[in-house]
Design an enzyme around this catalytic site. Structure first.
Site, PDB file in Angstrom:
ATOM      1  N   CYS A   1      21.076  33.429  17.259  1.00 40.42           N
ATOM      2  CA  CYS A   1      22.368  32.944  16.433  1.00 40.42           C
ATOM      3  C   CYS A   1      23.140  34.392  16.181  1.00 40.42           C
ATOM      4  O   CYS A   1      22.921  35.186  16.717  1.00 40.42           O
ATOM      5  CB  CYS A   1      21.738  32.307  15.178  1.00 40.42           C
ATOM      6  SG  CYS A   1      20.704  33.290  14.090  1.00 40.42           S
TER       7      CYS A   1
ATOM      8  N   ASN B   1      20.765  36.425  12.995  1.00 43.29           N
ATOM      9  CA  ASN B   1      19.374  36.378  12.967  1.00 43.29           C
ATOM     10  C   ASN B   1      18.435  36.343  11.652  1.00 43.29           C
ATOM     11  O   ASN B   1      17.495  36.904  11.721  1.00 43.29           O
ATOM     12  CB  ASN B   1      18.696  37.482  13.777  1.00 43.29           C
ATOM     13  CG  ASN B   1      17.275  37.401  14.404  1.00 43.29           C
ATOM     14  OD1 ASN B   1      16.806  38.415  14.360  1.00 43.29           O
ATOM     15  ND2 ASN B   1      16.724  36.304  14.565  1.00 43.29           N
TER      16      ASN B   1
ATOM     17  N   CYS C   1      19.018  33.136   9.532  1.00 41.25           N
ATOM     18  CA  CYS C   1      19.121  31.900   9.471  1.00 41.25           C
ATOM     19  C   CYS C   1      18.423  30.679  10.322  1.00 41.25           C
ATOM     20  O   CYS C   1      17.156  30.660  10.399  1.00 41.25           O
ATOM     21  CB  CYS C   1      20.275  31.419   8.540  1.00 41.25           C
ATOM     22  SG  CYS C   1      20.989  32.265   7.361  1.00 41.25           S
ATOM     23  N   ARG C   2      19.375  30.560  11.056  1.00 39.62           N
ATOM     24  CA  ARG C   2      19.140  29.496  12.425  1.00 39.62           C
ATOM     25  C   ARG C   2      18.071  30.032  13.119  1.00 39.62           C
ATOM     26  O   ARG C   2      17.119  29.159  13.681  1.00 39.62           O
ATOM     27  CB  ARG C   2      20.568  29.120  12.889  1.00 39.62           C
ATOM     28  CG  ARG C   2      21.447  28.332  12.060  1.00 39.62           C
ATOM     29  CD  ARG C   2      22.815  28.387  12.758  1.00 39.62           C
ATOM     30  NE  ARG C   2      23.124  29.890  12.838  1.00 39.62           N
ATOM     31  CZ  ARG C   2      24.642  30.005  13.329  1.00 39.62           C
ATOM     32  NH1 ARG C   2      25.173  29.000  13.906  1.00 39.62           N
ATOM     33  NH2 ARG C   2      24.986  31.082  13.472  1.00 39.62           N
ATOM     34  N   SER C   3      18.158  31.246  14.084  1.00 38.44           N
ATOM     35  CA  SER C   3      17.361  31.503  15.186  1.00 38.44           C
ATOM     36  C   SER C   3      15.935  31.705  14.457  1.00 38.44           C
ATOM     37  O   SER C   3      14.823  31.450  15.227  1.00 38.44           O
ATOM     38  CB  SER C   3      17.833  32.594  15.778  1.00 38.44           C
ATOM     39  OG  SER C   3      18.086  33.753  15.073  1.00 38.44           O
TER      40      SER C   3
ATOM     41  N   ASP D   1      26.229  26.904  11.008  1.00 38.85           N
ATOM     42  CA  ASP D   1      25.945  28.261  10.360  1.00 38.85           C
ATOM     43  C   ASP D   1      25.952  27.669   8.708  1.00 38.85           C
ATOM     44  O   ASP D   1      26.717  27.392   8.066  1.00 38.85           O
ATOM     45  CB  ASP D   1      26.834  28.994  10.698  1.00 38.85           C
ATOM     46  CG  ASP D   1      26.505  30.289   9.930  1.00 38.85           C
ATOM     47  OD1 ASP D   1      25.559  30.438   9.212  1.00 38.85           O
ATOM     48  OD2 ASP D   1      27.272  31.134  10.295  1.00 38.85           O
TER      49      ASP D   1
END
Ligand code: 4NP
Length: 163
Positions: free
Chosen positions: A8, A11, A13-15, A131
């Site tokens: 993401c 690095n 939150c999402r990934s 996001d």
């Protein structure tokens, strides 16, 4: 061993959430000798940081402990990983741009497949994992739910392709 990298922007939150979920699925399905995973960001904004507190709390609610430290995507990643899963289109474009540059110097980078994470979402309403960083708290639970669905299908796809 099939190696998967989730990417993401920050690095944090999402990934790392995608990585934590994938890792827990690997353990659940007894696949530790078959798959490995990691995560990275296209930016260097949060190098060395633990995931965002809000993402860690959401993960904890689902019995997942996020301990990853943020790192930036490197040219070496294209040779080290078989698949790179981008969280949104902007990440995807940045990853492809870097891969094009790396390919000229390193032919091994050619075999790394870059895909959009939501290509694996059976209930897809959008091409991107939103996001959550600047959004509302419930954005984190939404990200978790999306990644849960995507990772189930991703793992099924990888088993079918490789084992
Ligand atoms: P991520 O979220 O890409 O899912 O880790 C973000 C984290 C930090 C920032 C943007 C997105 N930031 O601009 O600092």
């Amino acid at each position: 061993m099939v190696k998967v990298l989730f990417v993401c922007l920050g690095n944090i939150c999402r990934s790392p959430m995608a990585e934590g979920l994938f890792q827990s699925m690997i353990l659940e399905r007894n696949f530790i000798s078959k798959f490995s995973c990691d995560s990275a960001g296209t930016s260097a904004y949060h190098l060395g940081e633990l995931p965002d507190n809000r993402m860690r709390q959401t993960a904890q609610k689902h019995q997942i402990n996020l301990t990853h430290r943020a790192r930036q995507l490197t040219p070496q990643d294209f040779a080290s990983f078989d698949y790179i899963l981008a969280m949104d289109k902007s990440n995807f474009d940045d990853i492809i741009t870097l891969q094009q540059r790396v390919k000229m110097a390193d032919q091994k980078a050619l075999s790394c497949e870059v895909m959009l994470m939501r290509a694996f979402d059976k209930l897809k309403t959008d091409e991107e994992v939103p996001d959550p960083y600047f959004g509302k708290v419930d954005g984190f639970e939404e990200v978790y739910q999306i990644l849960q669905r995507c990772n189930q299908s991703l793992l099924d796809f990888l088993v079918q392709q490789h084992y």
